[in-house]
Scaffold this motif. Structure first.
Motif, PDB file in Angstrom:
ATOM      1  N   THR A 201       0.329  -1.274  -0.084  1.00 32.75           N
ATOM      2  CA  THR A 201      -0.151   0.062  -0.227  1.00 32.75           C
ATOM      3  C   THR A 201       0.514   1.131   0.058  1.00 32.75           C
ATOM      4  N   SER A 202       2.150   1.288   0.781  1.00 31.46           N
ATOM      5  CA  SER A 202       2.738   2.401   0.653  1.00 31.46           C
ATOM      6  C   SER A 202       3.290   2.974  -0.497  1.00 31.46           C
TER       7      SER A 202
ATOM      8  N   ALA B  61       0.892   3.595  -2.965  1.00 30.67           N
ATOM      9  CA  ALA B  61       0.606   4.898  -2.941  1.00 30.67           C
ATOM     10  C   ALA B  61       2.117   6.312  -3.634  1.00 30.67           C
TER      11      ALA B  61
ATOM     12  N   GLY C 160       7.019   4.271   5.008  1.00 25.61           N
ATOM     13  CA  GLY C 160       5.645   3.994   4.974  1.00 25.61           C
ATOM     14  C   GLY C 160       5.551   2.293   6.273  1.00 25.61           C
TER      15      GLY C 160
ATOM     16  N   LEU D 291       3.621  10.606  -0.050  1.00 22.13           N
ATOM     17  CA  LEU D 291       2.315   9.489   0.069  1.00 22.13           C
ATOM     18  C   LEU D 291       3.122   8.902   0.452  1.00 22.13           C
TER      19      LEU D 291
ATOM     20  N   GLY E 285       0.376   6.015   2.657  1.00 19.72           N
ATOM     21  CA  GLY E 285      -0.067   4.896   2.388  1.00 19.72           C
ATOM     22  C   GLY E 285       0.194   3.914   3.033  1.00 19.72           C
TER      23      GLY E 285
ATOM     24  N   GLY F  27      -2.795   1.328   5.131  1.00 24.10           N
ATOM     25  CA  GLY F  27      -2.800  -0.258   5.102  1.00 24.10           C
ATOM     26  C   GLY F  27      -2.470  -1.025   6.324  1.00 24.10           C
TER      27      GLY F  27
END
Length: 216
Positions: free
Chosen positions: A95-96, A99, A115, A164, A168, A172
C-alpha cells in the motif's frame, strides 16, 4: 503471548540486521542499490521495487532516523503473532509503495522504511479494538497519544518527505488491523490456528472474558 513476544524480538532483530547489512552494501557500492531498486512513479519496470525499497535508505542519517521507530513499532505489531506480522508487512509495503508509484508526480526515486513504520503504527493503534483485547487497546491508546505528531507528516503536501508513502502505509496498517484481526473472527489469519476451546465447560464464561480482555 510471551512465546510470541520472544519470537517477535528475534524476528525484528533479524529484520534490523538485514536492513543495516543492505545499508553497508549500498554505501560500499555508492548507493547503487537505491538506483536499481528504488520506486520510480509510473515506471512499470519498477513496480516490483515496492517490495524491496523499504529495506533501502539514502544514507546513514536516513537509516538511523528510521531504525528506532521501525524496531519499536515492528515489535509491537509482531508480538501477538509472527505469521500475521509477516502478512501485515507485505500489506503495508504494497500500500505504501503503490501510493508512491501511482500518485507521486515527477521524476523521483523513493526508498526507505518510513511507509512500513507508519503501517505498523496504524496497526498497533487499532488492533486492540478489532481483537477486543484490553491490553492491546491500552497499548494502542498510549502509542496514539505519544506519537500522534507522526500523522502530521502524512498530510498531503508536507514538504521534504514522501507523505504519500507515509499515508499509504498508515492506511494499509489500519486496514490490516481489521483484515488480520484475531482468528476467532471470519478473517482468520492463514497459518494461524484458532484458539483451543476451554477444557472445562464450567469455566467457559471465565475463559471467554479473559480472552476478551487480552489476558488469555
Amino acid at each position: 503471548m510471551i512465546a510470541e513476544a520472544r519470537k517477535a524480538f528475534f524476528v525484528m532483530f533479524g529484520f534490523m540486521v538485514v536492513v543495516w547489512a543492505l545499508q553497508v552494501v549500498n554505501w560500499l557500492s555508492d548507493y547503487r542499490l537505491d538506483m536499481d531498486f528504488g520506486v520510480i512513479p509510473h515506471d512499470p519496470s519498477r513496480l516490483g521495487a515496492i517490495l524491496v525499497a523499504p529495506f533501502l535508505h539514502f544514507g546513514w542519517d536516513h537509516i538511523e532516523a528510521n531504525s528506532g521507530p521501525l524496531f519499536v513499532f515492528g515489535f509491537l505489531a509482531a508480538y501477538r503473532g509472527v505469521v500475521r506480522f509477516l502478512w501485515l508487512t507485505l500489506l503495508v509495503a504494497v500500500t505504501s509503495g503503490l501510493a508512491v508509484w501511482v500518485f507521486q508526480g515527477g521524476n523521483t526515486l523513493g526508498v526507505g522504511a518510513s511507509g512500513v513504520i507508519f503501517g505498523y503504527f496504524g496497526y498497533v493503534v487499532l488492533r486492540g479494538l478489532f481483537d477486543r483485547r484490553l491490553i492491546d487497546t491500552l497499548i494502542g491508546l498510549v502509542m496514539a497519544a505519544s506519537f500522534a505528531y507522526l500523522v502530521t507528516v502524512a498530510v498531503p503536501g508536507t514538504p521534504g518527505v514522501s507523505w504519500l508513502a507515509h499515508l499509504g502505509g498508515l492506511v494499509g496498517g489500519m486496514v490490516g488491523a481489521y483484515l488480520l484481526r484475531d482468528g476467532r473472527g471470519p478473517a482468520a489469519v492463514p497459518g494461524e490456528a484458532r484458539p483451543a476451546a476451554p477444557l472445562d465447560p464450567g469455566r467457559a464464561d471465565l475463559h471467554k472474558e479473559l480472552r476478551d480482555l487480552g489476558l488469555l
